[in-house]
Design a protein around this motif. Sequence first.
Motif, PDB file in Angstrom:
ATOM      1  N   UNK A 206      -8.807  -8.334 -13.638  1.00  0.00           N
ATOM      2  CA  UNK A 206      -8.629  -8.938 -14.302  1.00  0.00           C
ATOM      3  C   UNK A 206      -7.170  -9.907 -14.357  1.00  0.00           C
ATOM      4  N   UNK A 207      -7.103  -8.984 -13.301  1.00  0.00           N
ATOM      5  CA  UNK A 207      -5.114  -9.305 -13.003  1.00  0.00           C
ATOM      6  C   UNK A 207      -4.813 -10.298 -12.044  1.00  0.00           C
ATOM      7  N   UNK A 208      -3.579 -10.512 -11.673  1.00  0.00           N
ATOM      8  CA  UNK A 208      -3.116 -12.059 -10.695  1.00  0.00           C
ATOM      9  C   UNK A 208      -3.714 -11.538  -8.947  1.00  0.00           C
ATOM     10  N   UNK A 209      -3.144 -10.232  -8.994  1.00  0.00           N
ATOM     11  CA  UNK A 209      -3.581  -9.725  -7.615  1.00  0.00           C
ATOM     12  C   UNK A 209      -2.227  -9.296  -6.758  1.00  0.00           C
TER      13      UNK A 209
ATOM     14  N   UNK B  83       3.135 -13.916 -12.129  1.00  0.00           N
ATOM     15  CA  UNK B  83       2.242 -13.964 -11.890  1.00  0.00           C
ATOM     16  C   UNK B  83       1.869 -14.305 -10.566  1.00  0.00           C
ATOM     17  N   UNK B  84       0.840 -14.333  -9.537  1.00  0.00           N
ATOM     18  CA  UNK B  84       0.833 -14.996  -8.497  1.00  0.00           C
ATOM     19  C   UNK B  84      -0.125 -16.435  -8.510  1.00  0.00           C
ATOM     20  N   UNK B  85       1.044 -17.221  -7.466  1.00  0.00           N
ATOM     21  CA  UNK B  85       0.903 -19.088  -8.387  1.00  0.00           C
ATOM     22  C   UNK B  85      -1.057 -19.178  -8.597  1.00  0.00           C
ATOM     23  N   UNK B  86      -1.348 -19.712  -9.150  1.00  0.00           N
ATOM     24  CA  UNK B  86      -2.822 -19.887  -9.494  1.00  0.00           C
ATOM     25  C   UNK B  86      -3.399 -19.390 -10.890  1.00  0.00           C
ATOM     26  N   UNK B  87      -2.601 -18.112 -11.242  1.00  0.00           N
ATOM     27  CA  UNK B  87      -3.035 -17.297 -12.073  1.00  0.00           C
ATOM     28  C   UNK B  87      -3.032 -18.233 -13.740  1.00  0.00           C
TER      29      UNK B  87
END
Length: 80
Positions: free
Chosen positions: A66-69, A26-30
């Motif tokens: 609700x995904x990480x982007x 996932x992307x950082x911060x998720x």
Amino acid sequence: MSAWVDVGTQRVQVRDDGGILWEHDTLPGYRVPRHQVSSKAGARWTVLSVEPLTLTPSLHCDRKLGGCGLHGHVLGGRWS
């Protein structure tokens, strides 16, 4: 169902109905470092090439759902 295909650090499985399962960092911060998502009901992908895997359209882990982007393409067996 088809087998899982490694695409860099990610894995993709194209289901018989054209939907996908997608496991990725996932992307950082998720809230979690890695997760597996399935396509939204009715979404379909086309396999342009099996070996190496090329899919259309792109893959998007939608924040609205609700995904990480994370967003990108599977082209020639690679993530871009």
